[in-house]
Scaffold this active site. Structure first.
Site, PDB file in Angstrom:
ATOM      1  N   TYR A   1     -13.256  -2.906  11.305  1.00  0.00           N
ATOM      2  CA  TYR A   1     -11.902  -2.341  11.207  1.00  0.00           C
ATOM      3  C   TYR A   1     -11.146  -2.598  12.522  1.00  0.00           C
ATOM      4  O   TYR A   1      -9.998  -3.066  12.514  1.00  0.00           O
ATOM      5  CB  TYR A   1     -12.005  -0.850  10.911  1.00  0.00           C
ATOM      6  CG  TYR A   1     -10.679  -0.131  10.757  1.00  0.00           C
ATOM      7  CD1 TYR A   1      -9.961  -0.205   9.564  1.00  0.00           C
ATOM      8  CD2 TYR A   1     -10.159   0.643  11.790  1.00  0.00           C
ATOM      9  CE1 TYR A   1      -8.739   0.463   9.413  1.00  0.00           C
ATOM     10  CE2 TYR A   1      -8.955   1.315  11.660  1.00  0.00           C
ATOM     11  CZ  TYR A   1      -8.250   1.217  10.469  1.00  0.00           C
ATOM     12  OH  TYR A   1      -7.051   1.892  10.328  1.00  0.00           O
TER      13      TYR A   1
ATOM     14  N   ALA B   1     -11.677  -4.858  14.779  1.00  0.00           N
ATOM     15  CA  ALA B   1     -11.409  -6.300  14.971  1.00  0.00           C
ATOM     16  C   ALA B   1     -10.207  -6.734  14.135  1.00  0.00           C
ATOM     17  O   ALA B   1      -9.321  -7.453  14.622  1.00  0.00           O
ATOM     18  CB  ALA B   1     -12.646  -7.115  14.587  1.00  0.00           C
ATOM     19  N   ALA B   2     -10.158  -6.277  12.885  1.00  0.00           N
ATOM     20  CA  ALA B   2      -9.033  -6.654  12.019  1.00  0.00           C
ATOM     21  C   ALA B   2      -7.731  -6.099  12.577  1.00  0.00           C
ATOM     22  O   ALA B   2      -6.705  -6.793  12.614  1.00  0.00           O
ATOM     23  CB  ALA B   2      -9.268  -6.144  10.601  1.00  0.00           C
ATOM     24  N   LYS B   3      -7.750  -4.847  13.028  1.00  0.00           N
ATOM     25  CA  LYS B   3      -6.514  -4.220  13.524  1.00  0.00           C
ATOM     26  C   LYS B   3      -6.080  -4.810  14.869  1.00  0.00           C
ATOM     27  O   LYS B   3      -4.880  -4.886  15.164  1.00  0.00           O
ATOM     28  CB  LYS B   3      -6.702  -2.708  13.617  1.00  0.00           C
ATOM     29  CG  LYS B   3      -6.831  -2.026  12.243  1.00  0.00           C
ATOM     30  CD  LYS B   3      -5.578  -2.194  11.404  1.00  0.00           C
ATOM     31  CE  LYS B   3      -5.592  -1.349  10.143  1.00  0.00           C
ATOM     32  NZ  LYS B   3      -4.372  -1.506   9.344  1.00  0.00           N
TER      33      LYS B   3
ATOM     34  N   ILE C   1      -4.323  10.183  11.483  1.00  0.00           N
ATOM     35  CA  ILE C   1      -3.243  10.705  10.630  1.00  0.00           C
ATOM     36  C   ILE C   1      -3.870  11.329   9.379  1.00  0.00           C
ATOM     37  O   ILE C   1      -4.829  10.782   8.817  1.00  0.00           O
ATOM     38  CB  ILE C   1      -2.262   9.571  10.223  1.00  0.00           C
ATOM     39  CG1 ILE C   1      -1.820   8.747  11.456  1.00  0.00           C
ATOM     40  CG2 ILE C   1      -1.059  10.134   9.476  1.00  0.00           C
ATOM     41  CD1 ILE C   1      -1.060   9.494  12.536  1.00  0.00           C
TER      42      ILE C   1
ATOM     43  N   SER D   1      -3.728   0.003  14.255  1.00  0.00           N
ATOM     44  CA  SER D   1      -4.454   1.262  14.454  1.00  0.00           C
ATOM     45  C   SER D   1      -4.786   1.384  15.927  1.00  0.00           C
ATOM     46  O   SER D   1      -4.992   0.378  16.618  1.00  0.00           O
ATOM     47  CB  SER D   1      -5.754   1.247  13.650  1.00  0.00           C
ATOM     48  OG  SER D   1      -6.631   2.249  14.122  1.00  0.00           O
TER      49      SER D   1
ATOM     50  N   GLY E   1       0.833  -1.214   0.000  1.00  0.00           N
ATOM     51  CA  GLY E   1       0.000   0.000   0.000  1.00  0.00           C
ATOM     52  C   GLY E   1       0.860   1.254   0.000  1.00  0.00           C
ATOM     53  O   GLY E   1       0.505   2.269   0.592  1.00  0.00           O
ATOM     54  N   ALA E   2       1.988   1.189  -0.722  1.00  0.00           N
ATOM     55  CA  ALA E   2       3.000   2.242  -0.589  1.00  0.00           C
ATOM     56  C   ALA E   2       2.710   3.499  -1.395  1.00  0.00           C
ATOM     57  O   ALA E   2       3.469   4.461  -1.320  1.00  0.00           O
ATOM     58  CB  ALA E   2       4.375   1.683  -0.965  1.00  0.00           C
TER      59      ALA E   2
ATOM     60  N   ASN F   1       1.521  -2.318   5.384  1.00  0.00           N
ATOM     61  CA  ASN F   1       0.838  -1.035   5.559  1.00  0.00           C
ATOM     62  C   ASN F   1      -0.516  -0.988   4.852  1.00  0.00           C
ATOM     63  O   ASN F   1      -1.376  -0.208   5.238  1.00  0.00           O
ATOM     64  CB  ASN F   1       1.771   0.066   5.020  1.00  0.00           C
ATOM     65  CG  ASN F   1       1.050   1.368   4.813  1.00  0.00           C
ATOM     66  OD1 ASN F   1       0.767   2.085   5.768  1.00  0.00           O
ATOM     67  ND2 ASN F   1       0.704   1.679   3.564  1.00  0.00           N
TER      68      ASN F   1
HETATM   69  P1  NAP Z   1      -4.471   5.369   2.335  1.00  0.00           P
HETATM   70  O1  NAP Z   1      -3.805   6.606   1.871  1.00  0.00           O
HETATM   71  O2  NAP Z   1      -5.878   5.082   1.925  1.00  0.00           O
HETATM   72  O3  NAP Z   1      -3.541   4.125   1.920  1.00  0.00           O
HETATM   73  C1  NAP Z   1      -3.942   2.808   2.039  1.00  0.00           C
HETATM   74  C2  NAP Z   1      -3.271   2.018   0.945  1.00  0.00           C
HETATM   75  O4  NAP Z   1      -3.675   0.648   1.084  1.00  0.00           O
HETATM   76  C3  NAP Z   1      -3.704   2.469  -0.444  1.00  0.00           C
HETATM   77  O5  NAP Z   1      -2.652   3.141  -1.098  1.00  0.00           O
HETATM   78  C4  NAP Z   1      -4.106   1.181  -1.153  1.00  0.00           C
HETATM   79  O6  NAP Z   1      -3.396   0.928  -2.346  1.00  0.00           O
HETATM   80  C5  NAP Z   1      -3.681   0.094  -0.186  1.00  0.00           C
HETATM   81  N1  NAP Z   1      -4.592  -1.049  -0.340  1.00  0.00           N
HETATM   82  C6  NAP Z   1      -5.926  -1.113  -0.127  1.00  0.00           C
HETATM   83  N2  NAP Z   1      -6.392  -2.334  -0.466  1.00  0.00           N
HETATM   84  C7  NAP Z   1      -5.314  -3.047  -0.906  1.00  0.00           C
HETATM   85  C8  NAP Z   1      -5.135  -4.360  -1.396  1.00  0.00           C
HETATM   86  N3  NAP Z   1      -6.153  -5.227  -1.508  1.00  0.00           N
HETATM   87  N4  NAP Z   1      -3.878  -4.746  -1.731  1.00  0.00           N
HETATM   88  C9  NAP Z   1      -2.837  -3.895  -1.636  1.00  0.00           C
HETATM   89  N5  NAP Z   1      -2.932  -2.637  -1.197  1.00  0.00           N
HETATM   90  C10 NAP Z   1      -4.169  -2.227  -0.838  1.00  0.00           C
HETATM   91  O7  NAP Z   1      -4.504   5.296   3.915  1.00  0.00           O
HETATM   92  P2  NAP Z   1      -3.362   5.492   5.013  1.00  0.00           P
HETATM   93  O8  NAP Z   1      -3.964   6.366   6.035  1.00  0.00           O
HETATM   94  O9  NAP Z   1      -2.057   5.839   4.413  1.00  0.00           O
HETATM   95  O10 NAP Z   1      -3.328   4.016   5.617  1.00  0.00           O
HETATM   96  C11 NAP Z   1      -2.155   3.228   5.706  1.00  0.00           C
HETATM   97  C12 NAP Z   1      -2.321   2.244   6.860  1.00  0.00           C
HETATM   98  O11 NAP Z   1      -2.398   2.980   8.077  1.00  0.00           O
HETATM   99  C13 NAP Z   1      -3.585   1.397   6.800  1.00  0.00           C
HETATM  100  O12 NAP Z   1      -3.307   0.073   7.207  1.00  0.00           O
HETATM  101  C14 NAP Z   1      -4.503   2.075   7.791  1.00  0.00           C
HETATM  102  O13 NAP Z   1      -5.478   1.201   8.315  1.00  0.00           O
HETATM  103  C15 NAP Z   1      -3.512   2.531   8.832  1.00  0.00           C
HETATM  104  N6  NAP Z   1      -3.995   3.600   9.706  1.00  0.00           N
HETATM  105  C16 NAP Z   1      -4.303   4.831   9.189  1.00  0.00           C
HETATM  106  C17 NAP Z   1      -4.780   5.805  10.050  1.00  0.00           C
HETATM  107  C18 NAP Z   1      -5.137   7.197   9.574  1.00  0.00           C
HETATM  108  O14 NAP Z   1      -5.668   7.976  10.402  1.00  0.00           O
HETATM  109  N7  NAP Z   1      -4.886   7.564   8.350  1.00  0.00           N
HETATM  110  C19 NAP Z   1      -4.934   5.527  11.410  1.00  0.00           C
HETATM  111  C20 NAP Z   1      -4.609   4.270  11.879  1.00  0.00           C
HETATM  112  C21 NAP Z   1      -4.133   3.316  11.012  1.00  0.00           C
HETATM  113  P3  NAP Z   1      -3.812   1.534  -3.797  1.00  0.00           P
HETATM  114  O15 NAP Z   1      -3.981   3.022  -3.554  1.00  0.00           O
HETATM  115  O16 NAP Z   1      -2.651   1.192  -4.656  1.00  0.00           O
HETATM  116  O17 NAP Z   1      -5.075   0.847  -4.199  1.00  0.00           O
END
Ligand code: NAP
Length: 238
Positions: free
Chosen positions: A147, A149-151, A180, A134, A8-9, A82
Site C-alpha cells: 500500500y 509503495a503504491a501511494k 480517516i 496516503s 471510487g465515489a 480516489n
Molecule cells: P472506501 O470507503 O473503502 O472507498 C474506496 C473506494 O474505492 C470504494 O468505494 C471502491 O468502490 C473503490 N474501488 C476499489 N477498487 C476499485 C476498482 N478496481 N475500481 C474502481 N473503484 C474501486 O475507503 P476510503 O477511506 O474512502 O478511501 C478513499 C481513498 O482514500 C483511497 O484511495 C484510500 O487509499 C485513501 N486513503 C484513505 C485513508 C483512510 O484512513 N480512510 C487514509 C489515507 C488514504 P466500490 O465500493 O464501488 O467497489
C-alpha cells in the site's frame, strides 16, 4: 457548469468529495465499481450528479466512459483519483497477487485515468487533477508495504505530471489523508483505533468531509497557482 469525475465515489471519502463538489456547483460523475446501489442513491440525492460504473484497473472502460462524458457534457475539468484498496499484512506474507492487485488499483488506476482525462484538459488548456495518496506513501506504514509503495508512486506520478502539464493549464496535486473514519478502517478494532488516536496530535480520526474540503480547494479556481503539491490532512500526525 464544470464537470468533475470522481473514482471510487461511493466510498467514504469519495462520497464526501461528490457531495462537496456538487454543492460547489460542479456536475459530478460518481464512479463506482461494486457499490452500485450506494452510487445510484448518491446520484439521486445530489444536484447534477450522474452515477457510472468504472473499474479503474480497466483502461478500455476508462477511455470509453471519459470519451462519452466529453461527447455528452464537454471536457472533464476536474478528475479526482480516489479509488483505492488497503490491506494489512506482514511484508513476508504479501503474495504476488496481493502486490499486483494493490499496484493495479492504487497506482495503475491513477495512471490510466490521468491519461484518459488529459487530452481534453490540454485541448481546453484547463484541468485540475487531484490524486488521493496516503500519509503512508509519505512516511511508510508498517504491515502496509505494498500500500505504501503504491501511494508513494502516486506522489511521484503527481509531481512529475504536474511539471509536464503546467504550461497547459492543468494542475496536478495530491491530497494525502492520515487516518480517516471510513469503511477502509473497518479491519481495525476499537482498541486499535484508540491506540491510533493516542498517536494523533489532534487526538481523533479525520472525517471524510475534512478530506473533501482539501480536495475542493485544489479543484477550485482559488488554487490556480498550486501544482505538484502534497496536501496532508492528518491531524498533525505527519
Ligand atoms: P472506501 O470507503 O473503502 O472507498 C474506496 C473506494 O474505492 C470504494 O468505494 C471502491 O468502490 C473503490 N474501488 C476499489 N477498487 C476499485 C476498482 N478496481 N475500481 C474502481 N473503484 C474501486 O475507503 P476510503 O477511506 O474512502 O478511501 C478513499 C481513498 O482514500 C483511497 O484511495 C484510500 O487509499 C485513501 N486513503 C484513505 C485513508 C483512510 O484512513 N480512510 C487514509 C489515507 C488514504 P466500490 O465500493 O464501488 O467497489
Amino acid at each position: 457548469m464544470k464537470n468533475a469525475v470522481i473514482t471510487g465515489a461511493a466510498g467514504g471519502i469519495g462520497a464526501a468529495v461528490a457531495e462537496k463538489l456538487s454543492s460547489d456547483g460542479f456536475r459530478v460523475f460518481v464512479c463506482y465499481n461494486t457499490s452500485k446501489e450506494r452510487a445510484l442513491h448518491l446520484g439521486a440525492e445530489l444536484l447534477c450528479c450522474h452515477a457510472a460504473h468504472l473499474d479503474v484497473t480497466n483502461p478500455r472502460e476508462i477511455e470509453a466512459l471519459f470519451a462519452r462524458i466529453e461527447r455528452e457534457y464537454g471536457a472533464i475539468d476536474v478528475l479526482v483519483n480516489n479509488a483505492g484498496i488497503a490491506q494489512q499484512k506482514l511484508f513476508t506474507d504479501i503474495t504476488d497477487e496481493d502486490w499486483e492487485k494493490m499496484i493495479a488499483v492504487n497506482l495503475s488506476g491513477v495512471f490510466y485515468c490521468c491519461r484518459a482525462a488529459l487530452g481534453s484538459m490540454i485541448r481546453q488548456k484547463y484541468g485540475r487533477i487531484i490524486n488521493i495518496s496516503s500519509m503512508w506513501g509519505q512516511s511508510g506504514g508498517s504491515c502496509e508495504v505494498h500500500y505504501s509503495a503504491a501511494k508513494a508512486g502516486v506522489i511521484g506520478l503527481t509531481k512529475a505530471l504536474a511539471k509536464e502539464t503546467a504550461l497547459s493549464g492543468v494542475t496536478v496535486n495530491c491530497v494525502s489523508p492520515g487516518v480517516i473514519d471510513t469503511p477502509m478502517m473497518s479491519p481495525f478494532s476499537a482498541a486499535d483505533i484508540d491506540a491510533l488516536c493516542e498517536e494523533i496530535p489532534m487526538g481523533r480520526l479525520g472525517t471524510p468531509a475534512e478530506t473533501a474540503a482539501a480536495v475542493a480547494f485544489l479543484a477550485s479556481e482559488t488554487a490556480s497557482y498550486v501544482t505538484g503539491q502534497v496536501l496532508g490532512v492528518n491531524g498533525g500526525l505527519l
